[in-house]
Design an enzyme around this catalytic site. Sequence first.
Site, PDB file in Angstrom:
ATOM      1  N   LEU A  61       1.056  25.918 112.823  1.00 61.03           N
ATOM      2  CA  LEU A  61       0.957  26.777 111.641  1.00 61.03           C
ATOM      3  C   LEU A  61       0.742  28.225 112.072  1.00 61.03           C
ATOM      4  O   LEU A  61      -0.273  28.554 112.690  1.00 61.03           O
ATOM      5  CB  LEU A  61      -0.208  26.330 110.752  1.00 61.03           C
ATOM      6  N   ARG A  98      -8.249  39.093 107.909  1.00 62.76           N
ATOM      7  CA  ARG A  98      -9.573  39.412 108.446  1.00 62.76           C
ATOM      8  C   ARG A  98      -9.518  40.125 109.800  1.00 62.76           C
ATOM      9  O   ARG A  98     -10.510  40.658 110.263  1.00 62.76           O
ATOM     10  CB  ARG A  98     -10.401  38.112 108.540  1.00 62.76           C
ATOM     11  N   LYS A 102      -1.829  37.987 112.963  1.00 60.41           N
ATOM     12  CA  LYS A 102      -2.935  37.347 113.680  1.00 60.41           C
ATOM     13  C   LYS A 102      -2.527  36.550 114.916  1.00 60.41           C
ATOM     14  O   LYS A 102      -3.069  36.763 116.004  1.00 60.41           O
ATOM     15  CB  LYS A 102      -3.740  36.455 112.736  1.00 60.41           C
ATOM     16  N   TYR A 142       6.427  61.128 145.101  1.00 64.71           N
ATOM     17  CA  TYR A 142       7.142  60.388 144.060  1.00 64.71           C
ATOM     18  C   TYR A 142       8.439  59.875 144.667  1.00 64.71           C
ATOM     19  O   TYR A 142       9.274  60.672 145.126  1.00 64.71           O
ATOM     20  CB  TYR A 142       7.452  61.283 142.846  1.00 64.71           C
ATOM     21  N   ARG A 175      15.518  75.125 154.469  1.00 61.82           N
ATOM     22  CA  ARG A 175      14.607  76.097 153.858  1.00 61.82           C
ATOM     23  C   ARG A 175      14.824  77.435 154.548  1.00 61.82           C
ATOM     24  O   ARG A 175      15.424  77.496 155.626  1.00 61.82           O
ATOM     25  CB  ARG A 175      13.151  75.665 154.035  1.00 61.82           C
TER      26      ARG A 175
HETATM   27  C1  UD1 Z   1      -8.584  26.148 108.390  1.00 61.20           C
HETATM   28  C2  UD1 Z   1      -8.978  24.852 107.699  1.00 61.20           C
HETATM   29  C3  UD1 Z   1     -10.447  24.587 107.966  1.00 61.20           C
HETATM   30  C4  UD1 Z   1     -10.717  24.516 109.460  1.00 61.20           C
HETATM   31  C5  UD1 Z   1     -10.198  25.782 110.159  1.00 61.20           C
HETATM   32  C6  UD1 Z   1     -10.231  25.568 111.672  1.00 61.20           C
HETATM   33  C7  UD1 Z   1      -7.595  24.721 105.691  1.00 61.20           C
HETATM   34  C8  UD1 Z   1      -7.529  24.867 104.225  1.00 61.20           C
HETATM   35  N1  UD1 Z   1      -8.744  24.980 106.278  1.00 61.20           N
HETATM   36  O1  UD1 Z   1      -9.323  27.190 107.787  1.00 61.20           O
HETATM   37  O2  UD1 Z   1     -10.822  23.348 107.380  1.00 61.20           O
HETATM   38  O3  UD1 Z   1     -12.099  24.348 109.695  1.00 61.20           O
HETATM   39  O4  UD1 Z   1      -8.829  26.047 109.796  1.00 61.20           O
HETATM   40  O5  UD1 Z   1      -9.942  26.758 112.340  1.00 61.20           O
HETATM   41  O6  UD1 Z   1      -6.613  24.312 106.296  1.00 61.20           O
HETATM   42  N2  UD1 Z   1      -1.346  29.334 107.690  1.00 61.20           N
HETATM   43  C9  UD1 Z   1      -0.018  29.269 107.344  1.00 61.20           C
HETATM   44  N3  UD1 Z   1       0.320  29.333 106.023  1.00 61.20           N
HETATM   45  C10 UD1 Z   1      -0.611  29.421 105.030  1.00 61.20           C
HETATM   46  C11 UD1 Z   1      -1.959  29.473 105.398  1.00 61.20           C
HETATM   47  C12 UD1 Z   1      -2.295  29.421 106.729  1.00 61.20           C
HETATM   48  O7  UD1 Z   1       0.862  29.162 108.194  1.00 61.20           O
HETATM   49  O8  UD1 Z   1      -0.190  29.456 103.874  1.00 61.20           O
HETATM   50  C13 UD1 Z   1      -1.708  29.264 109.112  1.00 61.20           C
HETATM   51  C14 UD1 Z   1      -2.401  30.513 109.610  1.00 61.20           C
HETATM   52  O9  UD1 Z   1      -1.459  31.430 110.160  1.00 61.20           O
HETATM   53  C15 UD1 Z   1      -3.343  29.972 110.656  1.00 61.20           C
HETATM   54  C16 UD1 Z   1      -3.597  28.545 110.235  1.00 61.20           C
HETATM   55  O10 UD1 Z   1      -2.607  28.217 109.291  1.00 61.20           O
HETATM   56  O11 UD1 Z   1      -2.763  29.970 111.940  1.00 61.20           O
HETATM   57  C17 UD1 Z   1      -4.984  28.350 109.610  1.00 61.20           C
HETATM   58  O12 UD1 Z   1      -5.115  29.217 108.490  1.00 61.20           O
HETATM   59  P1  UD1 Z   1      -6.457  30.000 108.184  1.00 61.20           P
HETATM   60  O13 UD1 Z   1      -6.252  30.793 106.957  1.00 61.20           O
HETATM   61  O14 UD1 Z   1      -6.916  30.706 109.396  1.00 61.20           O
HETATM   62  O15 UD1 Z   1      -7.435  28.778 107.846  1.00 61.20           O
HETATM   63  P2  UD1 Z   1      -9.010  28.766 107.947  1.00 61.20           P
HETATM   64  O16 UD1 Z   1      -9.588  29.466 106.791  1.00 61.20           O
HETATM   65  O17 UD1 Z   1      -9.442  29.217 109.292  1.00 61.20           O
HETATM   66 CA    CA Z   2      -8.402  30.028 110.990  1.00 62.38          CA
END
Ligand code: UD1
Ligand code: CA
Length: 457
Positions: free
Chosen positions: A9, A16, A23, A366, A440
């Site tokens: 993902l 943040r 990120k 250089y 020179r």
């Molecule tokens: C998520 C988990 C949480 C876990 C934590 C571990 C969920 C709802 N929560 O929270 O339970 O403890 O990870 O680190 O899954 N992303 C997408 N598409 C989206 C949303 C997110 O690709 O629509 C990707 C982000 O780029 C990221 C990853 O999913 O790499 C996790 O998303 P993030 O928003 O960081 O989740 P957390 O709030 O950390």
């Molecule tokens: Ca996360």
Amino acid sequence: MSKRYAVILAAGQGTRMKSKLYKVLHPVCGKPMVQHVADQVSNLHINEIVTIIGHGADQVKSQLGEQSSYCLQEEQLGTAHAVMQAKDLLEGKEGVTLVVCGDTPLIKSETMERLFSHHEETKAKATVLTAYTEDPTGYGRIIRNDHGFVEKIVEHKDASDEERKVKEINTGTYCFDNQALFEALNNVSNENVQGEYYLPDVIEILKNAGEIVTAYQTDDFEETLGVNDRVALSQAEKILRKRINTLHMRNGVGIIDPENTYIGTDVKIGSDTIIHPGTILNGQTTIASDCIIGPNTEIKDCQIGEGTVIRQSVAHDSVIGAGVNIGPFAHIRPQSQIDDEVKIGNFVEIKKASFGKGSKASHLSYIGDAEVGSDVNIGCGSITVNYDGKNKFLTKIEDHVFIGCNSNLVAPVTIGKGAYVAAGSTVTEDVPGNALTIARARQVNKENYADKLNQKN
Ligand code: UD1
Ligand code: CA
């Protein structure tokens, strides 16, 4: 063995981080987070790796290249919605799907392998990788029933005070029966505090459908650290730095001050090489045995031979031989090729130049766009004049040449084998082998001229 798939993902913006850079592209020890994850996943035997991209889609794609297939998540509606995007590629296929977040850069392939095994042994439809931490703030909590079985995962923001006391967290890494996963995803709703489709809800959905759902707890929380902001990023950096440096030291590399030595994951170093503080080694760098590197030296994408010394210097994208002595304060720019026993001294800049065995440029030079033979001595302050404001030209200095101090070699120009260039020359024409060139104005001494000048005043 059943087929294995992986979904990474990586579509989120990472609000943040408060950064222009998406990120998952933020580097940890010199390598983007998502690349760390993809590399670890690639170590496993996976039939198909799919990365979900959205924010920074093109950059993520060009970062990972052929390592993965890609599905675009146009709107980021949550982690379950993200996995849904892989539907066209994976739905209906038999096998096990690993889901891992692109922002957990420290996760190791060994741990994912153990997660797979646990999942297969327990014949579960879903297995979540969990970890225990004293400060679970921000993470999803693992809610177990009285018998210790996983019931569901509750996000921090949705959790009750009681649930927030739970210190077992969801690491964001899971194994699913692929078919069960895509069926369950259809039933995930977004009725929660964040109005998102949560992937962890699949656990509860499968549990309620009477399926086997398990958890595999790793004892190393550090490895599962999720990076959501720059504070966590620096923690990840510190943990990985320690992991990498410890490994090198165990392999016989001397690191004087591991907390202030920054080595990328893909760097290879031979035993008895000593790394001094403030050194940053990155990219596909290989350093052989018995070298001395640093202090305060930056090396990226270089191959360095045995017994070479590089002090207080910068070297990028170059090949440096054995027994070479570089620095202090030298700059080796890309595409340089420095043979064995060469000396590149203080305040010398080398660019796209080759140096044959035993040659020296010891001070203040250089040398760019040049081919320097072996046993050449380049005197202090000499330079190759490689640029006419529009184009770059080549300087050739053949074997055994002696370039006197403060010479300008105006390219294109060749200094033949064994020739001498007198100090202070500006050489604009080729010099034949074994010649002495003096380019020179001849010195004129005017006897007693000072008296004359003094009289005028
Ligand atoms: C998520 C988990 C949480 C876990 C934590 C571990 C969920 C709802 N929560 O929270 O339970 O403890 O990870 O680190 O899954 N992303 C997408 N598409 C989206 C949303 C997110 O690709 O629509 C990707 C982000 O780029 C990221 C990853 O999913 O790499 C996790 O998303 P993030 O928003 O960081 O989740 P957390 O709030 O950390
Ligand atoms: Ca996360």
